[in-house]
Design an enzyme around this catalytic site. Structure first.
Site, PDB file in Angstrom:
ATOM      1  N   GLY A  97       0.822  -1.212   0.000  1.00 31.01           N
ATOM      2  CA  GLY A  97       0.000   0.000   0.000  1.00 31.01           C
ATOM      3  C   GLY A  97       0.852   1.256   0.000  1.00 31.01           C
ATOM      4  O   GLY A  97       0.527   2.252  -0.653  1.00 31.01           O
ATOM      5  N   ASP A 319       0.259  -0.219  12.937  1.00 37.36           N
ATOM      6  CA  ASP A 319       0.634  -1.522  12.369  1.00 37.36           C
ATOM      7  C   ASP A 319       0.881  -2.583  13.437  1.00 37.36           C
ATOM      8  O   ASP A 319       1.106  -3.755  13.112  1.00 37.36           O
ATOM      9  CB  ASP A 319       1.896  -1.378  11.516  1.00 37.36           C
ATOM     10  CG  ASP A 319       1.629  -0.555  10.260  1.00 37.36           C
ATOM     11  OD1 ASP A 319       0.471  -0.513   9.809  1.00 37.36           O
ATOM     12  OD2 ASP A 319       2.588   0.046   9.738  1.00 37.36           O
TER      13      ASP A 319
HETATM   14  C1  S3P Z   1       2.706   3.779   6.277  1.00 35.78           C
HETATM   15  C2  S3P Z   1       1.598   4.349   6.845  1.00 35.78           C
HETATM   16  C3  S3P Z   1       0.529   3.570   7.492  1.00 35.78           C
HETATM   17  C4  S3P Z   1       0.978   2.152   7.801  1.00 35.78           C
HETATM   18  C5  S3P Z   1       1.708   1.520   6.666  1.00 35.78           C
HETATM   19  C6  S3P Z   1       2.933   2.325   6.297  1.00 35.78           C
HETATM   20  C7  S3P Z   1       3.719   4.645   5.642  1.00 35.78           C
HETATM   21  O1  S3P Z   1      -0.588   3.499   6.617  1.00 35.78           O
HETATM   22  O2  S3P Z   1      -0.132   1.366   8.154  1.00 35.78           O
HETATM   23  O3  S3P Z   1       2.122   0.207   7.001  1.00 35.78           O
HETATM   24  O4  S3P Z   1       4.849   4.185   5.368  1.00 35.78           O
HETATM   25  O5  S3P Z   1       3.403   5.824   5.407  1.00 35.78           O
HETATM   26  P1  S3P Z   1      -1.745   4.636   6.631  1.00 35.78           P
HETATM   27  O6  S3P Z   1      -1.086   5.901   6.310  1.00 35.78           O
HETATM   28  O7  S3P Z   1      -2.734   4.185   5.608  1.00 35.78           O
HETATM   29  O8  S3P Z   1      -2.302   4.589   8.029  1.00 35.78           O
END
Ligand code: S3P
Length: 439
Positions: A97, A319
């Site tokens: 993601g 996380d």
């Molecule tokens: C992350 C932000 C978080 C986290 C992901 C990594 C990042 O997601 O859960 O594992 O590196 O910016 P969200 O921004 O959707 O909360």
């Protein structure tokens, strides 16, 4: 296709000292900013997990020369903000993601079109949260009817800075907009409802890019500047350390030292939550490494008790909840989490999948619309399904420290996305895992 299963022997304790692999969030950003910088960036402590390799390969596909990774060292030969080249096909972000959301922002500022896609889990996750503000900046992005990937990002669009109040506390959306802001006319100003991880802001400044920080909730960036290559030492990932913090806390006889862990206050909520539950965690030798706070963490077994988790800590431990739910299962009394609906749209629906797994191991747990209620108790062995979610697989693996018979966890291949040597390291610390591949 084969399915990877972990079978973990019950009992044991976590002892000794170890260093978990590099921080995933920082490793992604080091590649991205290194590629967009002028000059060479050297990265040490880079996480050689599949998620960060997806980011690395995307830049290689856009003709950035990247040497490594070799023993966690990477050298990125930056091409400058306007030096990326059109890739010959879709960019595959795998399970990541962070890659997809951050890349959307920087690709919206390019002169060429790109397509971003991912695996089944990633192509189900919400992307409207980045598409909508990017469209307000002038980007043109097409998604599926459900607002999911594959995404087609059109090049040659003129971006203009906006003032944006994030509807969800998300470092990925904030970072996406900061990356787009590098390419926008004027000032892009982002306000978050609650503080989230600030690695992007710290690293941009490390690459010599000035930001406007009005207060702790608002950050501004003006387009048209330049990034200068630098050296980055990536600390160990506190999200990977979390499995050991919980494991040592729940297993009698444990005494473990975790070395060189990133303890940025926007990431360290897991320490605060475990301490509220009664954990014995010492933060030793705190220091600053390349603009990021780092420390060694000593954790010893301690009797835990259930708590109501303060909502303001949720984004700071976002996380780590799968691991924290294992701590709650081993604690005396009830633990209640609220304000965490974001957990439903991670690599899996982490509220439901964790509640189902805990139930299968004899623990009374129920997901609510925005959290979970867990009644601490006696963990039995049994079989759970991680639904391809790396953090769920690793959480149930450490639960075996307190189980009475083996725990079998199905669908564990994605552990490689964030923690490739997990099985070896938990073996060194004191847990035996047998990996089985089933066709
Ligand atoms: C992350 C932000 C978080 C986290 C992901 C990594 C990042 O997601 O859960 O594992 O590196 O910016 P969200 O921004 O959707 O909360």
């Amino acid at each position: 296709m084969t399915i990877l299963t972990f079978v973990i022997e019950p009992g044991g304790a976590f002892c000794g000292r170890l260093r978990v692999p590099g921080d995933k969030s920082i490793s992604h950003r080091a590649i991205m900013f290194g590629a967009l910088a002028e000059g060479v960036t050297t990265i040490t402590g880079f996480l050689e997990g599949e998620d960060c390799l997806a980011t690395l390969n995307a830049f290689r596909a856009m003709e950035v020369r990247i040497d490594g990774p070799q023993q966690s060292r990477v050298t990125v030969h930056g091409v400058g903000l306007h030096g990326l080249r059109r890739p010959s096909g879709p960019l595959d972000m795998g399970n990541s993601g962070t890659s997809m959301r951050l890349m959307s922002g920087l690709l919206a500022g390019q002169s060429f079109d790109t397509i971003l896609t991912g695996d089944i889990s990633l192509n189900r996750r919400p992307m409207q949260r980045v598409i909508e503000p990017l469209a307000r900046m002038g980007a043109r992005i097409e998604a599926t009817e459900q607002g999911t990937a594959p995404l087609r990002i059109y090049g040659d669009q003129r971006l203009t800075g906006i003032d944006y109040l994030l509807p969800v506390a998300s470092a990925q959306v904030k970072s996406c907009l900061l990356l787009a802001g590098l390419y926008a006319d004027g000032l892009t100003c982002i306000t978050e409802p609650a503080p989230t991880r600030d690695h992007t802001e710290r690293m941009l400044q490390g690459f010599g890019y000035a930001l406007r920080c009005e207060d702790s909730r608002t950050v501004g960036i003006t387009g048209g500047g330049r990034l200068t290559g630098t050296a980055i030492d990536v600390p160990a990932d506190i999200s990977s350390a979390a499995f050991f913090l919980v494991g040592a806390s729940i297993a009698p006889g444990s005494d473990l030292l975790l070395e060189h862990v990133g303890v940025n206050p926007t990431r360290a909520g897991v320490i605060d939550i475990l301490r509220l539950m009664g954990a014995a965690i010492e933060v030793l030798n705190p220091r600053l490494v390349g603009g990021e706070p780092v420390a060694d963490l000593r954790v010893r077994h301690a009797p835990l008790h259930g708590i109501r988790i303060p909502e303001e800590l949720v984004p700071l431990a976002i996380d780590e909840f799968p691991a924290l739910f294992i701590a709650a299962a081993c604690a005396k009394g009830v633990t209640v989490l609220t304000g965490a609906q974001e957990l439903r749209v991670k690599e899996s629906d982490r509220l439901q999948v964790m509640a189902d797994g805990l139930n299968a191991l004899g623990i009374a747990a129920g997901a609510t619309s925005d959290g979970i209620v867990i009644q601490g108790g006696l963990l039995s062995g049994g079989t759970v399904n991680s639904h391809g979610d790396h953090r769920i697989a690793m959480s149930f693996a450490i639960a075996a420290l307190r189980a009475d018979t083996p725990i079998t966890v199905h669908d564990c291949a994605n552990v490689k996305t964030s923690f490739p040597n997990f099985v070896t390291l938990i073996g060194h610390a004191g847990l035996k895992v047998v990996e089985q591949e089933v066709a």
